[in-house]
Design an enzyme around this catalytic site. Structure first.
Site, short mmCIF file in Angstrom:
data_model
loop_
_atom_site.label_atom_id
_atom_site.label_comp_id
_atom_site.label_asym_id
_atom_site.label_seq_id
_atom_site.Cartn_x
_atom_site.Cartn_y
_atom_site.Cartn_z
CB SER A 1 4.81 -6.96 6.58
OG SER A 1 4.41 -8.15 6.21
CB CYS B 1 10.71 -0.75 3.08
SG CYS B 1 11.29 -1.10 1.52
CE LYS C 1 -3.33 -8.79 -4.23
NZ LYS C 1 -3.62 -7.55 -3.00
CG PHE D 1 0.35 0.19 2.78
CD1 PHE D 1 0.31 1.66 3.03
CD2 PHE D 1 0.09 -0.46 3.50
CE1 PHE D 1 0.61 2.10 4.13
CE2 PHE D 1 0.51 -0.33 4.39
CZ PHE D 1 1.32 0.87 4.66
CD GLU E 1 -6.35 -5.45 0.15
OE1 GLU E 1 -6.02 -6.34 1.70
OE2 GLU E 1 -4.92 -5.38 -0.57
CD GLU F 1 9.15 -2.62 8.26
OE1 GLU F 1 9.59 -1.93 7.40
OE2 GLU F 1 8.40 -3.64 7.90
#
Length: 500
Positions: free
Chosen positions: A227, A282, A174, A150, A177, A383
């Site tokens: 992640s 990240c 993909k 995201f 969402e 994280e």
């Protein structure tokens, strides 16, 4: 009327048929503004089938055809960068300047893909033996898939699909969402640029869609950014199904500040790297390691700067930091700050109570700064993916290096110093895939590859750059021997003298 985001399959919009939809929220208001269709197994299969059919011709297309289309796509992307940035801000929440920066970094990889001809050049050795030549070439894989996070809904897909399709593959994306609109707009621009139907497809959804892509026998490779737990799952599952995998995971990026460093420059860098894009990246600096007696001064300089950051809606030009993506994520980030003091940290700034007037239901959190954080604290070990910066203290360089190298993550790191010898030692001794020297977020330019070490990467290939080209192609070596034309069959004279 609530907007609906549908799939993109075979060069056109495909309305969701599963009956399942997910909510997309404006993070600044907390309001559900959009519904996104979640794909069934059958819809994922339809996207893969469209990609497989398109590959029959696209995989045989000329490099000139591919790059011509990509050049047109690049021009369209440049012309529509503000529009795409607005879609990102509306669904992710990041400020417009950050969203524009995301599009610009994605454009770098499109630039690389436009010049893919150089990357795909093969090698030739002649006369390795009598009349024997050996050539090495690279060929596309077929249908490949990308599963993206995201936090960069336009940039990370563009780290994948431009190179994949430039190499002759077809692609199924993909996206997250949580902010799906940018990916569909990219698909529309690719179509407008002349990309044949089925070469690029978008399916939305949750774990069901992901698992089908990981298991589908016609998907040859999977790229993932997210992640560490999910990256490990993607790598394990897709590899077990015989697929090539590049899965980029999480991070805990350290910024080492030596006693000789320019502390004003270091503080500026720490603030921008820790709190930019609300820390939802990240490559954010989430741990500053202060060596020697500079800690108090450095923390005060960071605090002074952090307190001046203006937080507000991403579409407000005066905002420097926006909200977090969801309320659930906002509350999780806040929990690390709430528990920090009990774990031994000193809470210098606590942003958990922050809100924005007139937008009280938004997913707001302010700037948090934690000092003297022990390595056992959850705020250091996990994280956080939010605007929380931990400062750790060490007495020596060796102690700091050991601390950094003891982390299970090895994505990015940085050192701030005036000493070239110290920087050289650090870049060779630190266990991380990307190193900055007086550069806080060392994200490589497009023609170098991005990727970490240890629990920050699963698979052998980094993303984009030369590694990206190699990931989306497979090598083939061709060894040939031709008879000398002077040895033609009796009765056939080609006019060649005998010279062997």
């Amino acid at each position: 009327m609530t907007k609906i985001v549908n799939h993109w399959i075979g060069g056109k919009t495909a309305e969701g048929a599963s009956g399942t939809y997910g909510p997309v929220t404006d993070p600044a208001t907390g309001e559900v503004t959009t519904k996104v269709a979640f794909a069934s197994v059958e819809e994922v299969d339809a996207a893969v089938a469209a990609a497989k059919e398109a590959y029959l011709s696209w995989g045989q297309s000329s490099l000139a055809t591919r790059t011509t289309i990509l050049f047109r796509f690049r021009a369209l992307l440049d012309a529509h960068r503000d529009e795409i940035a607005e879609l990102i801000t509306a669904e992710h929440g990041k400020v417009h300047s950050d969203a524009l920066g995301e599009v610009a970094r994605g454009l770098e990889i499109v630039d690389l893909a436009c010049g893919i001809s150089v990357q795909l050049k093969g090698e030739l050795s002649t006369q390795v033996a009598s009349r024997v030549d050996v050539a090495s070439i690279r060929q596309p894989l077929g249908v490949v898939a990308g599963i993206t996070p995201f936090n960069f809904p336009a940039m990370v897909p563009m780290w994948m699909f431009p190179l994949a399709i430039a190499c002759g593959n077809t692609f199924v994306l993909k996206p997250s969402e949580k902010d799906p609109s940018a990916s569909v707009r990219l698909a529309e621009l690719l179509s407008e640029a002349g990309l044949p139907d089925g070469v690029f497809n978008v399916v939305h959804g949750d774990k069901l869609a992901v698992d089908r892509l990981l298991a589908h026998p016609d998907v040859k490779a999977v790229s993932f950014v997210g992640s560490t737990p999910i990256a490990r799952y993607i790598h394990t599952t897709a590899s077990a199904n015989g697929k090539r995998v590049q899965a980029l995971g999480g991070a805990k990026n350290h910024m080492l500040v030596l006693p000789d460093a320019d502390l004003d420059a270091a503080a500026d860098a720490a603030v921008s790297a820790a709190y930019g894009s609300a820390g939802e990246r990240c490559m954010a600096i989430s741990a500053v390691v202060a060596v020697g007696a500079i800690g108090d001064t450095l923390v005060e300089k960071i605090r002074e700067r952090a307190e001046k950051i203006k937080i507000g809606p991403g579409n407000d030009p005066t905002s420097e930091m926006g909200p977090l993506i969801t309320k659930v994520h906002r509350d999780k980030v806040a929990s690390y700050v709430a528990g920090a003091a009990d774990e031994g940290a000193e809470v210098v700034l606590d942003g958990t109570g922050y809100t924005v007037g007139g937008h009280e239901n938004g997913h707001w959190i302010g700037i948090s700064l934690l000092d003297k954080v022990p390595v056992t604290a959850k705020a250091y070990q996990d994280e956080i993916f939010g605007p929380v910066l931990c400062v750790l203290r060490t007495e020596t360089y060796e102690e700091a290096l050991d601390l950094i190298n003891s982390s299970p993550f090895g994505n990015g790191t940085a050192i701030f110093t005036r000493d070239g010898g110290a920087a050289r030692r650090f870049q060779l001794e630190v266990e991380a895939g990307m190193v900055g020297v007086n550069v806080p977020i060392p994200v490589p330019v497009g023609y170098h590859s991005f990727g970490g070490w240890k629990d920050s990467l699963f698979g052998d290939h980094h993303i984009y750059g030369n590694d990206g080209t190699h990931f989306y192609t497979r090598g083939k070596v061709v060894t040939t021997r031709w008879p000398d034309p002077a040895d033609a069959p009796t009765g056939v004279d080609l006019g060649f003298p005998r010279n062997h």
